[in-house]
Write an enzyme that holds these catalytic residues in place. Structure first.
Site, mmCIF file in Angstrom:
data_model
loop_
_atom_site.group_PDB
_atom_site.id
_atom_site.type_symbol
_atom_site.label_atom_id
_atom_site.label_comp_id
_atom_site.label_asym_id
_atom_site.label_seq_id
_atom_site.Cartn_x
_atom_site.Cartn_y
_atom_site.Cartn_z
ATOM 1 N N CYS A 1 0.834 -1.195 0.000
ATOM 2 C CA CYS A 1 0.000 0.000 0.000
ATOM 3 C C CYS A 1 0.861 1.234 0.000
ATOM 4 C CB CYS A 1 -0.918 -0.006 1.230
ATOM 5 S SG CYS A 1 -1.864 1.503 1.430
ATOM 6 N N SER B 1 -4.805 -6.373 -19.903
ATOM 7 C CA SER B 1 -4.049 -6.342 -21.155
ATOM 8 C C SER B 1 -3.241 -7.626 -21.266
ATOM 9 C CB SER B 1 -3.121 -5.125 -21.184
ATOM 10 O OG SER B 1 -2.443 -5.036 -22.412
ATOM 11 N N ARG B 2 -3.796 -8.562 -22.022
ATOM 12 C CA ARG B 2 -3.193 -9.887 -22.124
ATOM 13 C C ARG B 2 -3.382 -10.440 -23.525
ATOM 14 N NH1 ARG B 2 -6.185 -12.393 -16.741
ATOM 15 N NH2 ARG B 2 -5.398 -10.856 -15.237
ATOM 16 N N ASP C 1 -4.256 -10.900 -26.934
ATOM 17 C CA ASP C 1 -4.908 -10.256 -28.067
ATOM 18 C C ASP C 1 -6.080 -9.369 -27.671
ATOM 19 O OD1 ASP C 1 -6.648 -12.174 -27.201
ATOM 20 O OD2 ASP C 1 -6.999 -13.083 -29.174
ATOM 21 N N ARG C 2 -6.196 -9.022 -26.361
ATOM 22 C CA ARG C 2 -7.306 -8.159 -25.964
ATOM 23 C C ARG C 2 -6.909 -7.292 -24.771
ATOM 24 N NH1 ARG C 2 -12.237 -11.483 -23.491
ATOM 25 N NH2 ARG C 2 -12.761 -9.366 -22.826
#
Length: 274
Positions: free
Chosen positions: A114, A257-258, A260-261
């Site tokens: 944190c 974000s992995r 192809d998408r």
């Protein structure tokens, strides 16, 4: 003693009942006390290494510094002694023109999980950036954004050895890596990147993308805002407060974000799907 990583004996137990003894490499984690003009400001748990970048980035994130010339110098103070060696776990930063009471009002203790644990009010952490909104014409192809997690992962040298570190990478609009930093704390990794940028005279970080290895939390969006970063992308999910802040301050926030998408949560106009 290598404090960035440490070797420890461990037992690997498999389902078939076999046990293998071997030495494992672990990511280092130690406290760092940050002092400003001789006064304690914060204690954070971090992976030793790039400590001056971490301190400089923390001072940007706390709103104390926006220009490299305001940070007169940084120096290690006498820290704890382990095996006869100074741990170098205290850094004093000299900031020009800072009000004497500014530090006593903001002293916090943070963990590796944190970055705003000492904050008592949500209004206190919604700090205003010193930099104007991002360039309206800044757009990048979706393919560029999608390529960043793999490029970040390929540059994570310490993760390869330990499997236990977060990473933050700063990329230009062509997707070229400008800076990568690793740390047990995701907020520390981002501070190290921003501190590098401050010390290199690159703030504000217009026309750049920040890619992080974990989730997108409120404090990471806030750090991006204070550094002038227009696009932030994470391999995992954002929190609702992170998305709210990104929408409010004009940051394009991407998550999951992995391959192809990728999911764009705020200000999708900067991402060219074609």
């Amino acid at each position: 003693m290598n404090r960035v990583t440490q070797r420890r004996p461990a037992s690997v137990i498999r389902a078939d009942g076999s046990v293998t003894r071997r030495r494992e490499t672990l990511a280092g984690e130690e406290p760092l006390e940050i002092r400003v003009n001789g006064k304690p400001l914060a204690v954070t748990m971090r992976t030793p290494g790039d400590d001056f970048d971490l301190v400089a980035g923390n001072l940007v994130s706390e709103g104390f510094v926006t220009l490299p010339e305001l940070l007169a110098n940084m120096r290690y103070c006498g820290g704890a002694i382990v095996d006869g060696t100074n741990t170098y776990n205290v850094i004093d930063a000299a900031i020009l023109g800072l009000a004497p009471d500014a530090i006593s009002e903001r002293r916090v203790v943070t963990t590796s999980a944190c970055g705003v644990c000492g904050t008592t009010s949500i209004d206190e952490v919604r700090r205003q950036s010193h930099f104007p909104p991002a360039d309206e014409d800044f757009r990048i192809p979706a393919a560029t954004l999608l390529a960043l997690p793999d490029r970040l992962r390929e540059s994570q040298d310490l993760f390869e050895r330990t499997g236990g570190l977060h990473a933050a990478g700063l990329f230009d609009e062509q997707g070229e890596l400008l800076c990568i930093r690793e740390d047990v704390g995701r907020h520390n990794a981002v501070d190290k990147v921003i501190g590098w940028a401050l010390r290199e005279g690159r703030l504000p970080l217009r026309r750049t993308i920040l890619q992080v290895s974990g989730r997108a939390s409120f404090e990471l969006v806030q750090k991006s805002h204070l550094a002038g970063i227009p696009i932030m992308s994470a391999v995992s999910a954002p929190s609702s407060l992170a998305a709210d802040l990104a929408e409010e301050v004009g940051i394009t926030l991407a998550g999951f974000s992995r391959g192809d998408r990728v999911t764009i949560y705020t200000h999708p106009e900067r991402i060219d799907a074609g």
